[in-house]
Design a protein around this motif. Structure first.
Motif: not given
Length: 456
Positions: A165-193
């Motif tokens: 993957v060319d990182l310059l052509l796939n920059p990190e930025r807001y994608t609209g990915y949010k809500g319960p599915e995104a919260w579940q990722i961080w919740n698993s990290i903070y609560e279990e790890n």
């Protein structure tokens, strides 16, 4: 004027002081001898531009990753269908020949012999034309491809699912990915790890109903009571989370119409994530943890310099002149990192009794590996790409910090057995991860300016 742009302008009238994101993000940092102002000056005036130039080179812009690994922890509910969640992998002719051929190992001499060696292996024969030094180097690459030294899980680069993957052509930025599915990722990290018992409630957990300020006081009483190692672990995770949120706020889709798609700073988004009043005091703590993360990764770059100074090390892409120029730029950057006056002292970690320290270090490593596996559960492919890269980069930084003796005893001759090694994937993730944190520190200056303008 687009609707999103209008809302961003109206955000100036949100309740609370415009400077409230930064009112306590100043002075000395906990568990460190450093201060925010020293980091701002060093990063923004000395390091940032050099690092961005290095990351734009071919060696560092192409990252090989498997974005199709299944989630190992829960049933995947599907992938994000938003167009900005997509990642465009490279075609075969877009990747430099030196990387595609697998000749990115380390030494220039070994690079010249890689294809010949691979052919010999297929024939089940030993190619006598290879020097003893090269054969030893090839053996060592395999020997150090070993999970035992690592703080995170690595993708199998030989898998047909792994793509450049060319990182310059796939920059990190807001994608609209949010809500319960995104919260579940961080919740698993903070609560279990993060070594946290379930009885201690994390402030502002979006998946748990809030019980007021008492949960925040209880959480921080618990955090301050931890040993310095576990407290540092939480602060690293929080700093990484903060850094990602800064990126999303700084590269937000402000306008999307038939004529253009315009990305820029969304002040309202930034304030919702970091304003003191709007986050009940959590936002400034998150930003201070971002500075802590910066110190840890900067220290790793300073410590690993002897590895890159080895004459046998080469940033091989098949373009000899550029490769040599980039190695020189890399060494200049590492020399600059070493010159930072107030480095984090990693000797304060795992400094107890030998048995207890070894067990704690092992727990630290296993827990961070688990977090790196959670990145395969992220439904947005672009978020998954940058999440995997940044957790791998931080894991590589931790590997460096706790390999000081091995780095100090690195041989000057490539014919000797190396006591410490990094794969290309680790190298690319290390510098790009630090590039993301460095960019976050730089963006904070931009947000300070924007917030002060709104205040006026």
């Amino acid at each position: 004027m687009g609707l999103v742009t209008l809302l961003v302008l109206l955000s100036a009238f949100l309740p609370g002081s415009s400077a409230a994101c930064f009112c306590t993000v100043t002075g000395s940092l906990d568990d460190c001898a450093c201060d925010v102002e020293t980091i701002d000056s060093f990063n923004n005036q000395k390091l940032f531009s050099k690092l961005q130039k290095l990351l734009s080179s071919d060696y560092f812009r192409f990252y090989k990753v498997n974005l199709n690994n299944p989630c190992p922890f829960w049933t995947d509910s599907g992938h994000c269908g938003l167009r900005d969640c997509a990642v465009k992998p490279c075609t075969a002719n877009e990747v430099p020949e030196g990387l595609k051929s697998g000749s990115y190992k380390y030494s220039l001499e070994a690079s010249k012999h890689t294809e010949e060696c691979e052919m010999a292996e297929k024939l089940g024969a030993v190619n006598g034309s290879l020097s003893d030094e090269t054969q030893q180097a090839l053996l060592e690459w395999n020997r150090h491809d070993d999970e035992a030294d690592r703080f995170c899980m690595h993708d199998d680069e030989d898998s047909p699912q792994a793509k450049y993957v060319d990182l310059l052509l796939n920059p990190e930025r807001y994608t609209g990915y949010k809500g319960p599915e995104a919260w579940q990722i961080w919740n698993s990290i903070y609560e279990e790890n993060c070594f946290k018992p379930y009885t201690v409630k994390r402030p502002l957990n979006p998946l748990v109903s809030s019980s007021g300020d008492s949960e925040g006081r209880g959480f921080y009483r618990w955090l301050e009571g931890l040993c310095v190692e576990k407290r540092a672990f939480f602060r690293l995770v929080s700093g990484l989370h903060a850094s990602i949120n800064v990126h999303l706020s700084a590269r937000y889709l402000l306008d999307d119409n038939w004529f253009e798609r315009r990305w820029g700073h969304n002040v309202s988004e930034f304030r919702l994530r970091f304003d003191d009043e709007l986050t009940k005091g959590e936002g400034p703590k998150r930003l201070r943890n971002l500075y802590f993360l910066y110190l840890i990764e900067l220290r790793a770059l300073a410590k690993v310099r002897p590895f890159f100074e080895q004459p046998s090390f080469n940033l091989y892409t098949g373009q000899p002149e550029k490769d040599q120029e980039n190695k020189q730029l890399l060494l200049e950057l590492l020399h600059l990192a070493k010159s930072f006056p107030l480095h984090f002292d990693e000797t304060t970690l795992f400094a107890g009794g030998q048995k207890e320290a070894a067990q704690l270090k092992n727990d630290f490593k296993l827990t961070f590996k688990n977090i790196s596996r959670i990145m395969d559960c992220v439904g947005c492919f672009k978020c998954r790409l940058w999440g995997k890269l940044q957790t791998q980069g931080l894991g590589t930084a931790l590997k460096i910090l706790f390999s000081e003796k091995q780095i100090e005893t690195l041989p000057q001759s490539s014919s000797s057995k190396p006591s410490f090694q990094l794969s290309r994937q680790e190298i690319v993730s290390l510098f790009n991860a630090f590039g993301r944190v460095s960019t976050s520190i730089r963006e904070l200056e931009n947000f300070r300016t924007l917030l002060s303008e709104f205040k006026q």
